[in-house]
Design a protein around this motif. Structure first.
Motif, PDB file in Angstrom:
ATOM      1  N   GLU A   1       0.827  -1.208   0.000  1.00 27.80           N
ATOM      2  CA  GLU A   1       0.000   0.000   0.000  1.00 27.80           C
ATOM      3  C   GLU A   1       0.866   1.265   0.000  1.00 27.80           C
ATOM      4  N   SER A   2       1.945   1.226  -0.771  1.00 25.47           N
ATOM      5  CA  SER A   2       2.896   2.338  -0.832  1.00 25.47           C
ATOM      6  C   SER A   2       3.208   2.687  -2.280  1.00 25.47           C
ATOM      7  N   PRO A   3       2.921   3.934  -2.717  1.00 21.49           N
ATOM      8  CA  PRO A   3       3.321   4.325  -4.073  1.00 21.49           C
ATOM      9  C   PRO A   3       4.834   4.338  -4.241  1.00 21.49           C
ATOM     10  N   PHE A   4       5.552   4.557  -3.144  1.00 20.51           N
ATOM     11  CA  PHE A   4       7.018   4.516  -3.205  1.00 20.51           C
ATOM     12  C   PHE A   4       7.491   3.104  -3.543  1.00 20.51           C
ATOM     13  N   ALA A   5       6.861   2.085  -2.955  1.00 24.00           N
ATOM     14  CA  ALA A   5       7.246   0.699  -3.232  1.00 24.00           C
ATOM     15  C   ALA A   5       6.960   0.341  -4.680  1.00 24.00           C
ATOM     16  N   VAL A   6       5.840   0.830  -5.209  1.00 25.75           N
ATOM     17  CA  VAL A   6       5.531   0.576  -6.619  1.00 25.75           C
ATOM     18  C   VAL A   6       6.539   1.286  -7.511  1.00 25.75           C
ATOM     19  N   GLY A   7       6.865   2.536  -7.150  1.00 23.40           N
ATOM     20  CA  GLY A   7       7.850   3.274  -7.913  1.00 23.40           C
ATOM     21  C   GLY A   7       9.232   2.653  -7.867  1.00 23.40           C
TER      22      GLY A   7
END
Length: 421
Positions: free
Chosen positions: A52-58
């Motif tokens: 649930e982290s956009p940073f992890a997806v990025g």
């Protein structure tokens, strides 16, 4: 045969008629892209669900960037010294095995983000060699005057997969889970392998069989330093892809801003490709434009403005998904035009004996730029919001493009009738 009337506006399919090898390669690419894009959106979806982290997806972008840069530059040297068909075939087989690994982890209900990162890294390294090999093959299959049309067809194959793949991927994830999309990717990729098997040997122009070393890589980079027009195609593309690549923001936008699910995510992922396909349908004019430097700059400025307007739409009317989809579709149309001309400029102006190495640099920029852009967008969104990250990125793209063109104005004078690197 000259084309008349509407035929001059609609898609130029002459490369498919005149080269059976190119036709098989294109069909294989078109079919395999469907599954590959389904798998790409599924990996991003899995990472988002687990973190649930956009940073992890990025971070998926950074994980893919390092092997892409390392093997993209060396992979181009391999393409210039070995049978290009064999290089493309063996790396495609490796990519097929990576998809099998993704299917296995899904069937085993693995919750390891690290495993997903690892498979993506290996995929990226193999793609860094496979892509320049495939691109360097095309000028051997079609005549020079049909290269713009062939590259437009290649973009269409990619974007058809990018359109249908995420949409079907979202539906399959909702119905049967993530394993189903990886299974489809495994099946469709077989078409790409078949097309490569059917190609004749495509031997290097010089020094066949010599194992390339660092000197060979440096030779290609040094030549590029003396080629300002080709160098600028890389620079302006980086302005777009590093500063205004919103793909890493789509999972969060779909699941939070638009309160949707996998289907909304698939629509956002597909939107740029939908625009690209619309542009492709009316791309008959592309082969008639000779001032390709100006065309590239205008297309990239249009791309940045479209991404910025998508951010404005998400901020101003967050409940209206279709408005963002339209803006992202416009960005895809502009990117299709830019990519077709940049590919053509490289294939026309680069000597064949260096084409693999320069295609390697092209792959690093074209595939690595978006990966770095995903990390940038995810990081900015972590500090602000997904919508603001799109707005800021689009504006930065336009400003940066205009600045670098002011610095290298000769790029605007590039003429395809007298291609100068």
């Amino acid at each position: 045969m000259a084309r008349r009337g509407w035929g001059r506006l609609l898609t130029d399919v002459r490369p498919l008629r005149e080269s059976a090898d190119f036709r098989r390669l294109w069909v294989g690419q078109t079919v395999s892209q469907l599954g590959q894009q389904m798998a790409t959106v599924t990996v991003a979806y899995q990472v988002w669900v687990l973190t649930e982290s956009p940073f992890a997806v990025g971070t998926l972008g950074i994980v893919a960037l390092v092997p892409l840069i390392a093997l993209g530059l060396y992979g181009g040297a391999l393409v210039d010294h070995y049978d290009r068909r064999k290089v493309a075939l063996w790396t495609a087989a490796g990519l097929w095995l990576c998809t099998a690994a993704l299917l296995a982890q899904a069937l085993l209900d693995s919750e390891s983000v690290g495993l997903l990162y690892g498979v993506v890294a290996v995929q990226s390294g193999l793609f860094a060699v496979n892509s320049p090999a495939r691109s360097a093959i095309i000028p051997r299959l079609v005549p020079v005057h049909l290269l713009p049309a062939a590259n437009a067809l290649g973009m269409a194959a990619f974007n058809l997969g990018f359109t249908v793949g995420p949409l079907l991927g979202g539906v399959l994830i909702a119905w049967w889970g993530v394993a189903s999309t990886y299974a489809v990717d495994l099946l469709t990729f077989t078409a790409a392998l078949y097309a490569l098997v059917r190609l004749p040997p495509i031997l290097p122009a010089k020094e066949p069989g010599r194992v390339p070393g660092l000197r060979s890589v440096v030779e290609g980079i040094r030549w590029l330093r003396r080629a300002p027009n080709l160098r600028m195609t890389f620079v302006v593309d980086l302005c777009a892809m590093v500063l205004a690549q919103p793909r890493a923001l789509f999972p969060a936008l779909a699941l939070t801003v638009y309160a949707g699910g996998p289907s909304a995510l698939g629509l956002l992922q597909a939107a740029p490709a939908i625009g690209s396909l619309v542009a492709f349908a009316f791309s008959g004019w592309i082969s008639r434009v000779h001032r390709q430097g100006i065309a590239v700059v205008l297309a990239i400025v249009a791309y940045g403005m479209s991404v910025a307007l998508a951010g404005v739409a998400a901020i101003g009317v967050p409940g209206v998904l279709w408005l963002v989809v339209v803006m992202l579709a416009f960005s895809g149309s502009a990117d299709m035009v830019s990519s077709a001309y940049r590919s053509t400029m490289l294939q026309q102006a680069a000597p064949d004996e260096l084409r693999g190495r320069l295609q390697g640099v092209f792959t690093v920029v074209v595939a690595g730029g978006p990966r770095l852009g995903e990390f940038v967008a995810g990081s900015v969104a972590e500090l602000t919001s997904e919508a603001e990250a799109m707005l800021y990125g689009g504006v930065a793209c336009v400003v940066a493009t205009l600045l670098v063109v002011t610095w290298q104005r000769g790029f605007l004078r590039y003429d395809a009738r007298r291609p100068t690197p």
